[in-house]
Design a protein around this motif. Structure first.
Motif, mmCIF file in Angstrom:
data_model
loop_
_atom_site.group_PDB
_atom_site.id
_atom_site.type_symbol
_atom_site.label_atom_id
_atom_site.label_comp_id
_atom_site.label_asym_id
_atom_site.label_seq_id
_atom_site.Cartn_x
_atom_site.Cartn_y
_atom_site.Cartn_z
ATOM 1 N N LYS A 6 38.817 36.100 -6.378
ATOM 2 C CA LYS A 6 38.328 36.119 -4.999
ATOM 3 C C LYS A 6 38.759 37.427 -4.351
ATOM 4 O O LYS A 6 39.806 37.970 -4.666
ATOM 5 C CB LYS A 6 38.891 34.945 -4.201
ATOM 6 C CG LYS A 6 38.320 33.610 -4.605
ATOM 7 C CD LYS A 6 38.771 32.522 -3.673
ATOM 8 C CE LYS A 6 38.118 31.213 -4.087
ATOM 9 N NZ LYS A 6 38.483 30.127 -3.176
ATOM 10 N N ARG A 8 38.979 39.450 -0.391
ATOM 11 C CA ARG A 8 39.012 39.186 1.045
ATOM 12 C C ARG A 8 37.754 39.755 1.679
ATOM 13 O O ARG A 8 37.428 40.926 1.505
ATOM 14 C CB ARG A 8 40.240 39.844 1.655
ATOM 15 C CG ARG A 8 40.416 39.508 3.095
ATOM 16 C CD ARG A 8 41.756 39.975 3.588
ATOM 17 N NE ARG A 8 41.850 39.652 4.998
ATOM 18 C CZ ARG A 8 42.529 40.359 5.858
ATOM 19 N NH1 ARG A 8 43.192 41.408 5.461
ATOM 20 N NH2 ARG A 8 42.558 40.000 7.119
ATOM 21 N N GLY A 11 39.048 38.329 7.993
ATOM 22 C CA GLY A 11 39.894 37.293 8.581
ATOM 23 C C GLY A 11 40.653 36.556 7.501
ATOM 24 O O GLY A 11 41.318 37.151 6.663
ATOM 25 N N HIS A 12 40.514 35.252 7.507
ATOM 26 C CA HIS A 12 41.163 34.415 6.498
ATOM 27 C C HIS A 12 40.183 33.963 5.420
ATOM 28 O O HIS A 12 40.444 33.015 4.695
ATOM 29 C CB HIS A 12 41.800 33.184 7.164
ATOM 30 C CG HIS A 12 42.854 33.543 8.154
ATOM 31 N ND1 HIS A 12 44.091 34.024 7.792
ATOM 32 C CD2 HIS A 12 42.853 33.529 9.508
ATOM 33 C CE1 HIS A 12 44.803 34.271 8.865
ATOM 34 N NE2 HIS A 12 44.073 33.979 9.932
ATOM 35 N N TYR A 13 39.038 34.633 5.331
ATOM 36 C CA TYR A 13 38.007 34.246 4.377
ATOM 37 C C TYR A 13 38.106 35.055 3.085
ATOM 38 O O TYR A 13 38.259 36.266 3.108
ATOM 39 C CB TYR A 13 36.605 34.449 4.968
ATOM 40 C CG TYR A 13 36.325 33.610 6.176
ATOM 41 C CD1 TYR A 13 36.287 32.221 6.087
ATOM 42 C CD2 TYR A 13 36.079 34.200 7.405
ATOM 43 C CE1 TYR A 13 36.030 31.444 7.204
ATOM 44 C CE2 TYR A 13 35.815 33.435 8.527
ATOM 45 C CZ TYR A 13 35.793 32.061 8.415
ATOM 46 O OH TYR A 13 35.534 31.298 9.526
ATOM 47 N N TYR A 14 37.987 34.339 1.993
ATOM 48 C CA TYR A 14 37.950 34.946 0.657
ATOM 49 C C TYR A 14 36.727 34.397 -0.058
ATOM 50 O O TYR A 14 36.304 33.271 0.210
ATOM 51 C CB TYR A 14 39.213 34.599 -0.137
ATOM 52 C CG TYR A 14 40.446 35.276 0.403
ATOM 53 C CD1 TYR A 14 40.927 36.441 -0.180
ATOM 54 C CD2 TYR A 14 41.122 34.774 1.511
ATOM 55 C CE1 TYR A 14 42.053 37.079 0.320
ATOM 56 C CE2 TYR A 14 42.240 35.403 2.018
ATOM 57 C CZ TYR A 14 42.706 36.554 1.413
ATOM 58 O OH TYR A 14 43.808 37.191 1.906
ATOM 59 N N LYS A 40 28.403 33.744 6.466
ATOM 60 C CA LYS A 40 29.562 33.880 7.340
ATOM 61 C C LYS A 40 29.377 35.135 8.176
ATOM 62 O O LYS A 40 28.777 36.104 7.737
ATOM 63 C CB LYS A 40 30.849 34.019 6.527
ATOM 64 C CG LYS A 40 31.236 32.802 5.760
ATOM 65 C CD LYS A 40 32.639 32.397 6.143
ATOM 66 C CE LYS A 40 33.086 31.203 5.346
ATOM 67 N NZ LYS A 40 32.826 29.959 5.997
ATOM 68 N N VAL A 42 31.703 37.850 9.924
ATOM 69 C CA VAL A 42 33.098 38.271 9.898
ATOM 70 C C VAL A 42 33.299 39.562 10.682
ATOM 71 O O VAL A 42 32.395 40.379 10.801
ATOM 72 C CB VAL A 42 33.617 38.448 8.450
ATOM 73 C CG1 VAL A 42 33.570 37.135 7.700
ATOM 74 C CG2 VAL A 42 32.836 39.517 7.704
ATOM 75 N N THR A 44 34.660 42.356 10.027
ATOM 76 C CA THR A 44 35.010 43.419 9.092
ATOM 77 C C THR A 44 33.783 44.315 8.970
ATOM 78 O O THR A 44 32.668 43.814 8.839
ATOM 79 C CB THR A 44 35.379 42.845 7.711
ATOM 80 O OG1 THR A 44 36.409 41.867 7.872
ATOM 81 C CG2 THR A 44 35.856 43.932 6.776
#
Length: 110
Positions: A6, A8, A11-14, A40, A42, A44
């Motif tokens: 996985k 990144r 955030g906290h998503y992988y 999603k 995000v 980023t």
């Protein structure tokens, strides 16, 4: 093409890179579309994600889109640019200045 457990994506998503279909920029955010039809949103940037995904067979087709090369089912010329059709029938424009690099990467990964 490298396999990863996985990475990144924000955030906290992988996510596993092989589950991603395409990424679409939205200012300093990114819409990430998965093969199963979910997505999603995000905080980023596309540039950061491009660096994380490049070694997993992803290609930046234009200023606002990155695609999983293994999910391209066809591509065709459209004027001086190209258009790629993805596995879910989404069409993505490949900018004129990226066509040559796209053909090289697609042939290498395809």
């Amino acid at each position: 093409m490298k396999q990863a457990l996985k990475i990144r994506i924000g955030g906290h998503y992988y996510a596993q890179p092989q589950h991603l279909l395409r990424l679409k920029a939205d200012v300093n955010y990114t819409h990430i579309y998965f093969k199963d039809g979910t997505y999603k949103y995000v905080a980023t940037t596309l540039g950061i994600l491009e660096g994380r995904l490049h070694e997993y067979g992803f290609f930046r087709t234009n200023r606002s889109t990155i695609v999983n090369l293994s999910e391209i089912k066809s591509y065709r010329k459209k004027g001086t640019c190209m258009v790629a059709s993805l596995a879910n029938d989404t069409e993505v424009m490949i900018s004129k200045r990226r066509v040559k690099d796209f053909l090289e990467c697609h042939d290498k990964n395809g």
